[in-house]
Design an enzyme around this catalytic site. Structure first.
Site, PDB file in Angstrom:
ATOM      1  N   TYR A 146     -10.769   9.906  17.766  1.00 36.66           N
ATOM      2  CA  TYR A 146      -9.916  10.280  16.353  1.00 36.66           C
ATOM      3  C   TYR A 146      -8.759   8.760  16.344  1.00 36.66           C
ATOM      4  O   TYR A 146      -8.482   7.850  15.850  1.00 36.66           O
ATOM      5  CB  TYR A 146      -9.137  10.933  15.907  1.00 36.66           C
ATOM      6  CG  TYR A 146      -8.288  10.809  13.951  1.00 36.66           C
ATOM      7  CD1 TYR A 146      -8.919   9.790  12.875  1.00 36.66           C
ATOM      8  CD2 TYR A 146      -7.257  11.263  14.105  1.00 36.66           C
ATOM      9  CE1 TYR A 146      -7.613   9.691  12.136  1.00 36.66           C
ATOM     10  CE2 TYR A 146      -6.528  11.405  13.037  1.00 36.66           C
ATOM     11  CZ  TYR A 146      -6.669  10.490  12.153  1.00 36.66           C
ATOM     12  OH  TYR A 146      -5.911   9.836  11.101  1.00 36.66           O
TER      13      TYR A 146
ATOM     14  N   THR B  37      -1.616   6.064  11.420  1.00 38.28           N
ATOM     15  CA  THR B  37      -0.850   8.307  11.497  1.00 38.28           C
ATOM     16  C   THR B  37       0.369   8.458  13.123  1.00 38.28           C
ATOM     17  O   THR B  37      -0.336   8.021  13.840  1.00 38.28           O
ATOM     18  CB  THR B  37      -1.997   9.348  11.937  1.00 38.28           C
ATOM     19  OG1 THR B  37      -2.460  10.259  12.703  1.00 38.28           O
ATOM     20  CG2 THR B  37      -3.362   8.259  13.253  1.00 38.28           C
ATOM     21  N   ASP B  38       0.602   9.967  13.126  1.00 34.17           N
ATOM     22  CA  ASP B  38       1.559   9.535  13.834  1.00 34.17           C
ATOM     23  C   ASP B  38       0.788  10.123  14.967  1.00 34.17           C
ATOM     24  O   ASP B  38       1.361  10.475  16.131  1.00 34.17           O
ATOM     25  CB  ASP B  38       2.745  10.991  13.116  1.00 34.17           C
ATOM     26  CG  ASP B  38       2.049  12.087  12.917  1.00 34.17           C
ATOM     27  OD1 ASP B  38       0.640  12.046  13.090  1.00 34.17           O
ATOM     28  OD2 ASP B  38       2.550  12.948  12.953  1.00 34.17           O
ATOM     29  N   GLU B  39      -0.559  10.719  15.342  1.00 33.33           N
ATOM     30  CA  GLU B  39      -0.741  11.011  16.512  1.00 33.33           C
ATOM     31  C   GLU B  39      -1.101   9.587  17.281  1.00 33.33           C
ATOM     32  O   GLU B  39      -1.524  10.346  18.613  1.00 33.33           O
ATOM     33  CB  GLU B  39      -2.921  11.050  16.196  1.00 33.33           C
ATOM     34  CG  GLU B  39      -1.975  12.719  14.914  1.00 33.33           C
ATOM     35  CD  GLU B  39      -3.616  12.797  14.522  1.00 33.33           C
ATOM     36  OE1 GLU B  39      -4.587  13.203  15.865  1.00 33.33           O
ATOM     37  OE2 GLU B  39      -4.121  14.212  14.174  1.00 33.33           O
TER      38      GLU B  39
ATOM     39  N   LYS C 131      -7.465   4.981  15.123  1.00 34.58           N
ATOM     40  CA  LYS C 131      -6.430   4.604  14.095  1.00 34.58           C
ATOM     41  C   LYS C 131      -5.599   3.293  15.133  1.00 34.58           C
ATOM     42  O   LYS C 131      -4.936   2.142  14.857  1.00 34.58           O
ATOM     43  CB  LYS C 131      -5.621   5.506  13.891  1.00 34.58           C
ATOM     44  CG  LYS C 131      -6.359   6.608  13.411  1.00 34.58           C
ATOM     45  CD  LYS C 131      -7.212   5.769  11.644  1.00 34.58           C
ATOM     46  CE  LYS C 131      -6.148   5.670  10.536  1.00 34.58           C
ATOM     47  NZ  LYS C 131      -6.553   5.019   9.533  1.00 34.58           N
TER      48      LYS C 131
END
Length: 325
Positions: free
Chosen positions: A151, A127-129, A155
């Site tokens: 979260y 994810t970009d997060e 990741k």
């Protein structure tokens, strides 16, 4: 003909990737745990209507409990717990699925014998997060990881495990870090289907931090085509960002959803829109803006085809007529 295993095949992005792979004539072996966010397998068959479904097989299982995976060219791992709000309440399932599940897949690949065919490449959805938030500019694939919530931390941990297994055991991998995906068949904890569900129920729309955070929007079809493009390029042991080049504040996204819901941007006044919003909630670990540079992927020939403002009406209509608890 390529053969791919797709975990999380009944999830929102998983269904789009399954359809894209079948459209290429590839064999697809789908694995899904059937969590609360999974679509029904009948929905997947309808979603892939017109394609050759003899090339699609399904197995219902948890990636944490798998003992083996069929021989294939790629394991496309989309299975994950994804909702930030849930991770803040309790991160247990996120640690289990997003970290331990990935470790199990890595070990399954590591243990595969070489006497039949080459070990599969793990194509992992990140994810970009994982980069954290950024007020201006964009992160590249070389930017340090700086996750802000449980979260994104889970990741980022999986990404690091993959790189470590590649170095220690020589496993091949690909990592994709996509922006905020939108489209049909998404569980209504995510913004677009959730807003439509609340409008259907006559309830106010709670927007974190007054709706000021920015999000980049990427259609799930474009994400799926990025997967196909990367596989067809023959790339290996690479990380790719994918964004799509469109961002807006969450409150602007919600206003567009409301206008689509009421069949046109001029149907209700802005003061009426404001009455539909609850701007009182502050979320812990809230990121103000995500942005990634996807030049590396575009250099392979990929580009987004879907335009948010052209897609939102049909997507809102889908969620108006498709209720999910």
């Amino acid at each position: 003909m390529k053969s791919v295993v797709i975990t999380g095949c009944l999830g929102f992005i998983g269904m789009h990737v399954v359809r894209a792979c079948l459209s290429k004539g590839w064999r697809v072996y789908g694995i899904d745990k059937q969590t609360y966010a999974a679509n029904r397998h009948g929905d997947l068959f309808l979603f892939c209507e017109g394609l050759d479904l003899q090339y699609l097989s399904l197995k219902f299982a948890d990636i944490c409990e798998l003992k083996d995976i069929p021989n294939c060219d790629y394991i496309i791992n989309i299975a994950a717990e994804t909702h930030v709000g849930n991770s803040i309440i309790d991160s247990t399932d996120f640690i289990q699925s997003n970290i331990n599940g990935v470790k199990n897949l890595l070990d399954i690949i590591r243990r595969k014998p070489n006497n039949v065919q080459s070990k599969p490449i793990l194509f992992h959805f990140s994810t970009d997060e994982v980069y954290g938030d950024i007020a201006e500019g964009s992160f590249t694939e070389e930017s340090p990881l700086n996750p802000s919530n449980p979260y994104s931390a889970s990741k980022a941990s999986a990404d690091m495990l993959i790189k470590a297994w590649a170095r220690t055991y020589g496993l091949n991998y690909l990592i994709l870090r996509p922006a905020n995906n939108y489209g049909t068949h998404q569980y209504p904890e995510k913004l677009i289907p959730l807003v439509v569900k609340l409008l259907n129920q006559g309830k106010k729309i709670r927007l974190h931090d007054e709706g000021e955070p920015f999000r980049s929007w990427l259609h799930a079809d474009d994400t799926a085509q990025a997967v196909v493009k990367i596989i067809e390029s023959g790339a290996v042991n690479e990380i790719f960002n994918v964004e799509g080049g469109f961002e807006q504040k969450n409150k602007d996204t919600v206003k567009k959803i409301i206008n689509s819901y009421f069949n046109g941007s001029h149907v209700i006044e802005h003061r009426d829109i404001d009455n539909l919003l609850d701007l009182s909630y502050k979320r812990a670990g809230q990121d103000i803006r995500y942005s990634v540079d996807d030049t590396k992927l575009r250099n392979l020939g990929w580009k987004p085809e879907k335009v948010f403002d052209q897609e939102i009406d049909s997507i809102v209509e889908h969620y108006k007529s498709y209720f999910r608890w």
